[in-house]
Design a protein around this motif. Structure first.
Motif, mmCIF file in Angstrom:
data_model
loop_
_atom_site.group_PDB
_atom_site.id
_atom_site.type_symbol
_atom_site.label_atom_id
_atom_site.label_comp_id
_atom_site.label_asym_id
_atom_site.label_seq_id
_atom_site.Cartn_x
_atom_site.Cartn_y
_atom_site.Cartn_z
ATOM 1 N N ASP A 35 0.805 -1.219 0.000
ATOM 2 C CA ASP A 35 0.000 0.000 0.000
ATOM 3 C C ASP A 35 0.839 1.271 0.000
ATOM 4 O OD1 ASP A 35 -2.257 -1.562 0.025
ATOM 5 O OD2 ASP A 35 -2.498 -1.470 2.209
ATOM 6 N N ASN A 36 1.878 1.318 0.835
ATOM 7 C CA ASN A 36 2.667 2.537 0.998
ATOM 8 C C ASN A 36 4.124 2.410 0.588
ATOM 9 O OD1 ASN A 36 0.646 4.281 2.295
ATOM 10 N ND2 ASN A 36 0.710 2.724 3.892
ATOM 11 N N ARG A 59 7.100 14.925 -4.877
ATOM 12 C CA ARG A 59 5.732 14.903 -5.401
ATOM 13 C C ARG A 59 4.787 14.161 -4.449
ATOM 14 N NH1 ARG A 59 5.040 13.374 -11.451
ATOM 15 N NH2 ARG A 59 5.236 15.600 -11.682
ATOM 16 N N THR A 60 5.282 13.089 -3.871
ATOM 17 C CA THR A 60 4.466 12.310 -2.948
ATOM 18 C C THR A 60 4.286 13.016 -1.613
ATOM 19 O OG1 THR A 60 5.382 10.312 -3.944
ATOM 20 C CG2 THR A 60 4.200 10.034 -1.895
ATOM 21 N N VAL A 61 5.395 13.557 -1.079
ATOM 22 C CA VAL A 61 5.366 14.259 0.209
ATOM 23 C C VAL A 61 6.065 15.610 0.007
ATOM 24 C CG1 VAL A 61 5.987 14.154 2.648
ATOM 25 C CG2 VAL A 61 5.513 12.047 1.408
ATOM 26 N N PRO A 62 5.312 16.684 -0.199
ATOM 27 C CA PRO A 62 5.912 17.973 -0.555
ATOM 28 C C PRO A 62 6.771 18.625 0.536
ATOM 29 C CG PRO A 62 3.537 18.008 -0.901
ATOM 30 C CD PRO A 62 3.869 16.717 -0.266
ATOM 31 N N LYS A 63 6.430 18.435 1.799
ATOM 32 C CA LYS A 63 7.168 19.100 2.873
ATOM 33 C C LYS A 63 8.369 18.278 3.321
ATOM 34 C CE LYS A 63 3.307 21.721 4.635
ATOM 35 N NZ LYS A 63 2.533 22.116 5.801
ATOM 36 N N ILE A 101 14.115 1.132 -1.059
ATOM 37 C CA ILE A 101 12.819 1.143 -0.399
ATOM 38 C C ILE A 101 12.216 2.516 -0.634
ATOM 39 C CG2 ILE A 101 11.604 0.890 1.782
ATOM 40 C CD1 ILE A 101 13.893 -0.976 2.650
ATOM 41 N N ILE A 102 11.110 2.536 -1.369
ATOM 42 C CA ILE A 102 10.518 3.791 -1.838
ATOM 43 C C ILE A 102 9.128 3.957 -1.246
ATOM 44 C CG2 ILE A 102 9.828 5.077 -3.902
ATOM 45 C CD1 ILE A 102 11.803 3.121 -5.430
ATOM 46 N N ARG A 114 -3.548 10.010 1.638
ATOM 47 C CA ARG A 114 -3.134 11.378 1.959
ATOM 48 C C ARG A 114 -2.447 11.523 3.311
ATOM 49 N NH1 ARG A 114 -2.477 14.816 -1.978
ATOM 50 N NH2 ARG A 114 -4.274 15.136 -3.300
ATOM 51 N N THR A 115 -2.864 10.715 4.295
ATOM 52 C CA THR A 115 -2.302 10.839 5.629
ATOM 53 C C THR A 115 -1.099 9.927 5.795
ATOM 54 O OG1 THR A 115 -3.769 9.142 6.507
ATOM 55 C CG2 THR A 115 -4.545 11.429 6.627
ATOM 56 N N LEU A 116 -0.200 10.332 6.649
ATOM 57 C CA LEU A 116 0.993 9.547 6.930
ATOM 58 C C LEU A 116 0.624 8.331 7.781
ATOM 59 C CD1 LEU A 116 4.093 9.539 6.642
ATOM 60 C CD2 LEU A 116 4.178 10.726 8.827
#
Length: 139
Positions: free
Chosen positions: A34-35, A64-68, A110-111, A117-119
């Motif tokens: 999933d992640n 792109r996946t996690v902007p911050k 490991i990507i 949307r949530t961590l």
């Protein structure tokens, strides 16, 4: 006297050489959950890993996946910790260890692919890492 750090992630286990990373993504095989996505291959990494090391590994989270940046670093820390606790799975089967003895190292990328949307919580990362490493190990 050699000290075995089974549940540690030592500096020499982190994959850093650009040539090896390029080769890893060129001859890749992958597993996906999933992640997390794991890209792997047996390569001549030029890195001497001790017998206690399961693989050479790198961790990636895209902008792109996690902007911050703060959240990207947090995701990397969670993935590193999950891998550190579950990497002993890779040493449990002779095929993986046998591949390493032929002067070839199991190299992993490991990507984080961010399924939602949530961590995710750490327990979720660890469960996914366990499942992917067991699949990679053939069991």
């Amino acid at each position: 006297m050699t000290i075995v750090y089974l549940n540690s992630l030592r500096k020499h286990e982190i994959l850093r050489r650009k040539q090896v990373i390029s080769e890893l993504f060129r001859c890749r095989k992958s597993l996906k959950s999933d992640n997390i996505k794991i890209v792997y291959s047996f390569l001549d990494s030029g890195v001497k890993l001790p017998d206690s090391s399961a693989a050479a590994v790198l961790f990636a989270v895209s902008k792109r996946t996690v902007p911050k940046a703060v959240m990207r670093n947090r995701v990397k820390r969670l993935m590193k910790e999950a891998y550190r606790l579950e990497k002993s799975i890779l040493l449990q089967k002779k095929e993986i260890v046998g591949g390493m003895r032929e002067n070839r190292t199991l190299c992993l990328a490991i990507i984080y692919i961010g399924g939602n949307r949530t961590l995710p919580e750490f327990a979720s990362f660890r469960k996914e890492m366990n499942r992917l490493l067991r699949t990679l190990n053939g069991g």
